[in-house]
Design a protein around this motif. Structure first.
Motif, PDB file in Angstrom:
ATOM      1  N   LEU A  72       0.806  -1.218   0.000  1.00  0.00           N
ATOM      2  CA  LEU A  72       0.000   0.000   0.000  1.00  0.00           C
ATOM      3  C   LEU A  72       0.840   1.269   0.000  1.00  0.00           C
ATOM      4  O   LEU A  72       0.280   2.365  -0.008  1.00  0.00           O
ATOM      5  CB  LEU A  72      -0.931   0.003   1.220  1.00  0.00           C
ATOM      6  N   SER A  73       2.150   1.151  -0.005  1.00  0.00           N
ATOM      7  CA  SER A  73       2.977   2.351   0.098  1.00  0.00           C
ATOM      8  C   SER A  73       2.751   3.309  -1.056  1.00  0.00           C
ATOM      9  O   SER A  73       2.866   4.527  -0.894  1.00  0.00           O
ATOM     10  CB  SER A  73       4.455   1.962   0.169  1.00  0.00           C
ATOM     11  N   GLY A  74       2.424   2.776  -2.232  1.00  0.00           N
ATOM     12  CA  GLY A  74       2.233   3.639  -3.382  1.00  0.00           C
ATOM     13  C   GLY A  74       0.808   4.110  -3.602  1.00  0.00           C
ATOM     14  O   GLY A  74       0.549   4.901  -4.511  1.00  0.00           O
ATOM     15  N   GLU A  75      -0.137   3.625  -2.783  1.00  0.00           N
ATOM     16  CA  GLU A  75      -1.532   4.003  -2.955  1.00  0.00           C
ATOM     17  C   GLU A  75      -1.824   5.294  -2.194  1.00  0.00           C
ATOM     18  O   GLU A  75      -1.317   5.513  -1.098  1.00  0.00           O
ATOM     19  CB  GLU A  75      -2.458   2.892  -2.466  1.00  0.00           C
ATOM     20  N   ARG A  76      -2.662   6.136  -2.765  1.00  0.00           N
ATOM     21  CA  ARG A  76      -2.945   7.431  -2.160  1.00  0.00           C
ATOM     22  C   ARG A  76      -4.430   7.662  -1.882  1.00  0.00           C
ATOM     23  O   ARG A  76      -4.779   8.532  -1.109  1.00  0.00           O
ATOM     24  CB  ARG A  76      -2.418   8.547  -3.083  1.00  0.00           C
ATOM     25  N   ASP A  77      -5.298   6.904  -2.517  1.00  0.00           N
ATOM     26  CA  ASP A  77      -6.735   7.131  -2.406  1.00  0.00           C
ATOM     27  C   ASP A  77      -7.361   6.072  -1.506  1.00  0.00           C
ATOM     28  O   ASP A  77      -7.494   4.899  -1.896  1.00  0.00           O
ATOM     29  CB  ASP A  77      -7.362   7.094  -3.799  1.00  0.00           C
ATOM     30  N   GLY A  78      -7.733   6.455  -0.297  1.00  0.00           N
ATOM     31  CA  GLY A  78      -8.345   5.498   0.619  1.00  0.00           C
ATOM     32  C   GLY A  78      -9.643   4.917   0.099  1.00  0.00           C
ATOM     33  O   GLY A  78     -10.025   3.799   0.463  1.00  0.00           O
ATOM     34  N   ASP A  79     -10.348   5.655  -0.768  1.00  0.00           N
ATOM     35  CA  ASP A  79     -11.600   5.146  -1.333  1.00  0.00           C
ATOM     36  C   ASP A  79     -11.374   3.921  -2.217  1.00  0.00           C
ATOM     37  O   ASP A  79     -12.312   3.170  -2.488  1.00  0.00           O
ATOM     38  CB  ASP A  79     -12.293   6.237  -2.144  1.00  0.00           C
ATOM     39  N   LEU A  80     -10.142   3.743  -2.687  1.00  0.00           N
ATOM     40  CA  LEU A  80      -9.837   2.624  -3.574  1.00  0.00           C
ATOM     41  C   LEU A  80      -9.212   1.441  -2.838  1.00  0.00           C
ATOM     42  O   LEU A  80      -8.803   0.473  -3.479  1.00  0.00           O
ATOM     43  CB  LEU A  80      -8.886   3.079  -4.694  1.00  0.00           C
ATOM     44  N   LEU A  81      -9.134   1.514  -1.517  1.00  0.00           N
ATOM     45  CA  LEU A  81      -8.437   0.464  -0.781  1.00  0.00           C
ATOM     46  C   LEU A  81      -9.050  -0.904  -1.039  1.00  0.00           C
ATOM     47  O   LEU A  81      -8.325  -1.887  -1.276  1.00  0.00           O
ATOM     48  CB  LEU A  81      -8.455   0.789   0.715  1.00  0.00           C
ATOM     49  N   ALA A  82     -10.355  -1.006  -0.991  1.00  0.00           N
ATOM     50  CA  ALA A  82     -10.993  -2.307  -1.237  1.00  0.00           C
ATOM     51  C   ALA A  82     -10.733  -2.788  -2.656  1.00  0.00           C
ATOM     52  O   ALA A  82     -10.590  -3.992  -2.904  1.00  0.00           O
ATOM     53  CB  ALA A  82     -12.499  -2.214  -0.985  1.00  0.00           C
ATOM     54  N   HIS A  83     -10.653  -1.861  -3.614  1.00  0.00           N
ATOM     55  CA  HIS A  83     -10.331  -2.236  -4.993  1.00  0.00           C
ATOM     56  C   HIS A  83      -8.914  -2.784  -5.093  1.00  0.00           C
ATOM     57  O   HIS A  83      -8.645  -3.745  -5.831  1.00  0.00           O
ATOM     58  CB  HIS A  83     -10.477  -1.026  -5.919  1.00  0.00           C
ATOM     59  N   VAL A  84      -7.979  -2.158  -4.376  1.00  0.00           N
ATOM     60  CA  VAL A  84      -6.588  -2.606  -4.399  1.00  0.00           C
ATOM     61  C   VAL A  84      -6.491  -4.029  -3.852  1.00  0.00           C
ATOM     62  O   VAL A  84      -5.832  -4.894  -4.440  1.00  0.00           O
ATOM     63  CB  VAL A  84      -5.703  -1.647  -3.582  1.00  0.00           C
ATOM     64  N   VAL A  85      -7.154  -4.285  -2.742  1.00  0.00           N
ATOM     65  CA  VAL A  85      -7.137  -5.628  -2.152  1.00  0.00           C
ATOM     66  C   VAL A  85      -7.795  -6.621  -3.105  1.00  0.00           C
ATOM     67  O   VAL A  85      -7.294  -7.733  -3.314  1.00  0.00           O
ATOM     68  CB  VAL A  85      -7.838  -5.628  -0.783  1.00  0.00           C
ATOM     69  N   ALA A  86      -8.915  -6.227  -3.701  1.00  0.00           N
ATOM     70  CA  ALA A  86      -9.619  -7.118  -4.632  1.00  0.00           C
ATOM     71  C   ALA A  86      -8.745  -7.466  -5.824  1.00  0.00           C
ATOM     72  O   ALA A  86      -8.732  -8.612  -6.294  1.00  0.00           O
ATOM     73  CB  ALA A  86     -10.916  -6.460  -5.100  1.00  0.00           C
ATOM     74  N   ALA A  87      -7.997  -6.479  -6.326  1.00  0.00           N
ATOM     75  CA  ALA A  87      -7.125  -6.720  -7.474  1.00  0.00           C
ATOM     76  C   ALA A  87      -6.060  -7.752  -7.140  1.00  0.00           C
ATOM     77  O   ALA A  87      -5.744  -8.630  -7.950  1.00  0.00           O
ATOM     78  CB  ALA A  87      -6.483  -5.414  -7.926  1.00  0.00           C
ATOM     79  N   VAL A  88      -5.490  -7.676  -5.940  1.00  0.00           N
ATOM     80  CA  VAL A  88      -4.471  -8.638  -5.532  1.00  0.00           C
ATOM     81  C   VAL A  88      -5.057 -10.036  -5.412  1.00  0.00           C
ATOM     82  O   VAL A  88      -4.451 -11.027  -5.834  1.00  0.00           O
ATOM     83  CB  VAL A  88      -3.832  -8.197  -4.201  1.00  0.00           C
ATOM     84  N   LEU A  89      -6.265 -10.134  -4.865  1.00  0.00           N
ATOM     85  CA  LEU A  89      -6.899 -11.435  -4.656  1.00  0.00           C
ATOM     86  C   LEU A  89      -7.452 -12.040  -5.943  1.00  0.00           C
ATOM     87  O   LEU A  89      -7.843 -13.211  -5.959  1.00  0.00           O
ATOM     88  CB  LEU A  89      -8.035 -11.305  -3.641  1.00  0.00           C
ATOM     89  N   GLY A  90      -7.499 -11.251  -7.029  1.00  0.00           N
ATOM     90  CA  GLY A  90      -8.072 -11.758  -8.272  1.00  0.00           C
ATOM     91  C   GLY A  90      -9.579 -11.740  -8.285  1.00  0.00           C
ATOM     92  O   GLY A  90     -10.206 -12.420  -9.110  1.00  0.00           O
ATOM     93  N   LEU A  91     -10.184 -10.961  -7.378  1.00  0.00           N
ATOM     94  CA  LEU A  91     -11.640 -10.880  -7.308  1.00  0.00           C
ATOM     95  C   LEU A  91     -12.186 -10.152  -8.529  1.00  0.00           C
ATOM     96  O   LEU A  91     -11.781  -9.032  -8.831  1.00  0.00           O
ATOM     97  CB  LEU A  91     -12.047 -10.148  -6.029  1.00  0.00           C
ATOM     98  N   CYS A  92     -13.099 -10.789  -9.234  1.00  0.00           N
ATOM     99  CA  CYS A  92     -13.727 -10.159 -10.396  1.00  0.00           C
ATOM    100  C   CYS A  92     -14.682  -9.068  -9.935  1.00  0.00           C
ATOM    101  O   CYS A  92     -15.406  -9.223  -8.956  1.00  0.00           O
ATOM    102  CB  CYS A  92     -14.488 -11.207 -11.204  1.00  0.00           C
ATOM    103  N   GLU A  93     -14.692  -7.953 -10.643  1.00  0.00           N
ATOM    104  CA  GLU A  93     -15.487  -6.797 -10.231  1.00  0.00           C
ATOM    105  C   GLU A  93     -16.703  -6.608 -11.130  1.00  0.00           C
ATOM    106  O   GLU A  93     -16.970  -5.526 -11.612  1.00  0.00           O
ATOM    107  CB  GLU A  93     -14.630  -5.541 -10.271  1.00  0.00           C
ATOM    108  N   GLU A  94     -17.434  -7.660 -11.367  1.00  0.00           N
ATOM    109  CA  GLU A  94     -18.529  -7.552 -12.316  1.00  0.00           C
ATOM    110  C   GLU A  94     -19.834  -7.069 -11.693  1.00  0.00           C
ATOM    111  O   GLU A  94     -20.757  -6.707 -12.399  1.00  0.00           O
ATOM    112  CB  GLU A  94     -18.741  -8.899 -13.011  1.00  0.00           C
TER     113      GLU A  94
END
Length: 732
Positions: A72-94
């Protein structure tokens, strides 16, 4: 380190050994058995992340669903935190639901370890997300690394201190002294091979360059520790006195201990010092370090630890050549990982003509870390470089170059997507995701409007639809109606909304995109808008509107000129409409044309979409072998792209085919696999109306063939199978 399948975690392979810290790792593992949340705290540079990763690696076996590192060191938008975690886990965002809800639902019932690294700048957002996860997914354990605690009631803390510095009066080699062990280990890693030639940044040239920076970096601290002295000392007896060079004399060891003691046992500072043994003998390195600290901290005892790290960075900065210093500062605009091309594009100019060579030097100095595909700056190093860049007055220009590079990257990906290099471009976009988010962080700029729309590949084809809508909505709200990039952004936002099932919203966006595109004579955007209107009509069941919209779309594409992936996608939409009318022969004809177009370009993603539809059409004609081959082709490509919905659709189709062939055992197992993969990717079932009926019929058929008990056992076998093995079974 053992290589694991991607669905079992993403812990990185270690590029250097972890020295010491056995006690801290053991304490962390013990705490994880007592509480679901442990925060590893400590100052920058003490090794929090390395301890956490090692502990995660050791408890990997107790987490059937994997151990996952989220940087998370490079992330700046707290609103996107769940998206960042989802991207790592491979969770589809449909799904159009809020990302936090979808993430918690995805994690419910799973047994995995989540490592949230470097959270101090997102404390509020991390606290909220962790609270939601622990409340809804009791099987998840979380490690947080941060300079401060989250402040949650169930949180256990593991404070990490620097190594104990070697005591004065060192005698024989103290094998148990972790600070010295670390220095000796890194010294052995950086020593120059015998017979190696001096590079442009060492020897007398360094002395000449360091003493006079020709105005490249005005205001640099270049005092008594730089200049001709470096040239005189560099290369003189490095291999004879440096620890790790085969001559670990008592004098050299005493000097190494002085260095570790002066640096207060802080691991990052020790590694920075060891990085200079290629250029300086260890005794002179110790002398110069002590002299520098005396200048900085006269009369101050003890020295605050955060000041020690900063002083070590400042000292290392002074020892660098002018090119290394300037590149260090400029690279701070990259919050995530970057490759040599990006570094050259953003940072290179007449002052830095050899960026690739300087990257190698910064790695040797422990100022950069190699990662798969490129490099990453350690957080503390990047923070210092950012301060230097600000002091140079060059931050705004470098930030703009960073944004322009990533817009250029998106443009090139868009232009090349309809071609043979799709997997390469998919990997590059995913690799650059953190930096792309930063480039999108100012939605009011024209650059962000164009970038958000041009990244439709990332949002639609690579499973980042919900995050894409977040960025696109912000850009649309901030964009003036006169922005020529707005039409593409509108149709892209509408297209992603349709893919999520948000039909009304999606159609409104697309209907707004069409006149905007025509107003700019942007026939490419108009063609895509028309094509998405056809898709909207198809999903709504208005089949009579599909063909006219497709034909108009193809006219726009023809007027625009140039090849576009919209051409084969238009044929896929026509084929789907034909199937829904019962015209399977017409669908096959359209899809054969689609395959010719894609094969001529070496394109695979759109063809895989078409191959799934082709399988449905061939099955409608009773051509089971052809239907099977088409579904397998689709599955193979969709699996390689991690296109979640495409993978599940193809597996479900193969289950239907198996049931039709009377192979109830294969049908049951494949249906179990489809359900498992849906859960793996976070997809919601059943499929859209009209597409779920074949699966239901296949299940009834398989149960009739096998009986409920056998069906359920085989379904469970497919569900519990390793995803890679399950897909291999489906393809076999």
């Amino acid at each position: 380190m053992e290589t694991r399948p991607w669905w079992r975690g993403n812990l990185p392979a270690e590029t250097s050994s972890l020295i010491g810290r056995e006690t801290e790792v053991g304490q962390l593992l013990k705490l994880l058995t007592e509480t679901p949340l442990v925060t590893v705290t400590g100052a920058g540079g003490v090794g929090k992340s390395r301890i956490a990763v090692r502990a995660a690696e050791q408890c990997h076996g107790s987490c059937p669903d994997g151990a996952w590192l989220v940087r998370l060191s490079g992330e700046r938008d707290g609103d996107l935190l769940a998206h960042v975690v989802a991207a790592v886990l491979g969770l589809c965002e449909e799904s159009p639901r809020p990302q936090v809800e979808a993430l918690v639902e995805f994690l419910t019932g799973r047994s995995l370890l989540l490592l949230l690294d470097a959270c101090e700048h997102l404390t509020t957002a991390c606290r909220a997300l962790v609270t939601d996860i622990l409340a809804g997914a009791p099987g998840v354990r979380i490690i947080v690394t941060s300079r401060q605690a989250l402040g949650l009631p169930q949180e256990a803390l593991l404070p990490v201190e620097p190594f104990e510095a070697p005591a004065p009066g060192l005698g024989p080699v103290p094998a148990a002294d972790d600070a010295l062990r670390l220095f000796l280990d890194r010294a052995g890693a950086v020593r120059r091979p015998q017979g190696a030639q001096e590079g442009p940044e060492t020897g007398a040239e360094t002395g000449a360059e360091t003493g006079a920076e020709t105005g490249v970096e005005t205001g640099t601290e270049a005092g008594t520790e730089t200049g001709a002295e470096t040239g005189a000392e560099t290369g003189a007896g490095v291999d004879d006195a440096a620890p790790g060079a085969g001559a670990e004399t008592e004098t050299a060891l005493r000097a190494a201990a002085r260095i570790c003691r002066r640096l207060d046992g802080i691991p990052l500072a020790i590694e920075l010092a060891a990085g200079w043994l290629r250029d300086l003998p260890v005794e002179r390195l110790a002398d110069r370090l002590e002299r520098r600290f005396e200048e900085l901290f006269t009369g101050l005892t003890p020295i605050p630890r955060h000041q020690t790290v900063r002083a070590a960075l400042s000292w290392s900065h002074e020892l660098c050549g002018p090119g290394e210093r300037l590149l260090w500062a400029r690279l701070s605009v990259f919050p995530g990982s970057f490759d040599a091309e990006a570094a050259l594009w953003v940072c290179g100019d007449e002052h830095l003509p050899d960026v690739p060579g300087l990257l190698v030097h910064l790695v040797e100095r422990a100022l950069l870390v190699r990662v798969p595909g490129g490099y990453r700056q350690p957080d503390t190093v990047r923070e210092y470089g950012g301060e230097r860049l600000l002091g140079l007055g060059d931050e705004a220009r470098l930030v703009l170059r960073h944004r322009c590079y990533h817009l250029d990257l998106a443009r090139r990906a868009d232009a090349a997507w309809y071609g043979p290099r799709q997997e390469e471009w998919a990997a590059r976009l995913n690799f650059s995701l953190t930096d792309l988010r930063l480039a999108l962080a100012s939605p009011s700029t024209p650059l962000s409007v164009e970038l958000a729309g041009t990244l439709w590949i990332l949002w639609l084809c690579l499973g980042r639809s919900r995050e894409g809508r977040h960025h696109m909505r912000r850009a649309i709200d901030a964009a003036p109606v006169t922005d020529p990039a707005l039409p593409r952004l509108l149709w892209a936002d509408g297209c992603v909304a349709l893919a999520q099932g948000d039909l009304e919203y999606g159609r409104r966006r697309i209907e707004a995109a069409l006149p905007a595109a025509l107003g700019w004579d942007d026939h490419a955007a108009a063609g895509h808008a028309r094509l998405r209107l056809a898709g909207s009509s198809l999903l709504a069941g208005n089949l009579d509107e599909v063909e006219p919209d497709v034909e108009r779309a193809r006219e726009h594409f023809g007027t625009a000129g140039g090849a576009t992936v919209g051409e084969p996608l238009a044929l896929v939409i026509l084929a789907m409409a034909a199937i829904w009318r019962g015209d399977f022969t017409g669908a096959v004809s359209a899809l054969e044309e689609m395959r010719r177009l894609c094969d001529a370009r070496g394109e695979r993603w759109a063809r895989a979409c078409g191959d799934y539809v082709l399988s449905v059409a061939q099955l409608g004609l009773g051509r089971v072998a052809e239907a099977t081959a088409a579904a397998r082709r689709s599955l193979e490509v969709k699996w390689r792209f991690r296109d979640a919905s495409g993978v599940v659709l193809a597996v479900d189709q193969l289950a239907v085919i198996a049931a039709i062939q009377g192979d109830g055992r294969r049908a049951a197992r494949l249906q179990g696999t489809g359900t498992r993969l849906s859960a793996l990717f976070g997809l919601r079932r059943p499929a859209p109306e009209g597409m779920s009926e074949p699966g239901a019929v296949a299940e009834r058929t398989a149960r009739q063939l096998l009986g409920d008990d056998v069906y359920d056992a085989l379904f469970a076998e497919g569900h519990d199978d390793d995803p890679g093995s399950a897909v291999a079974y489906a393809l076999g």
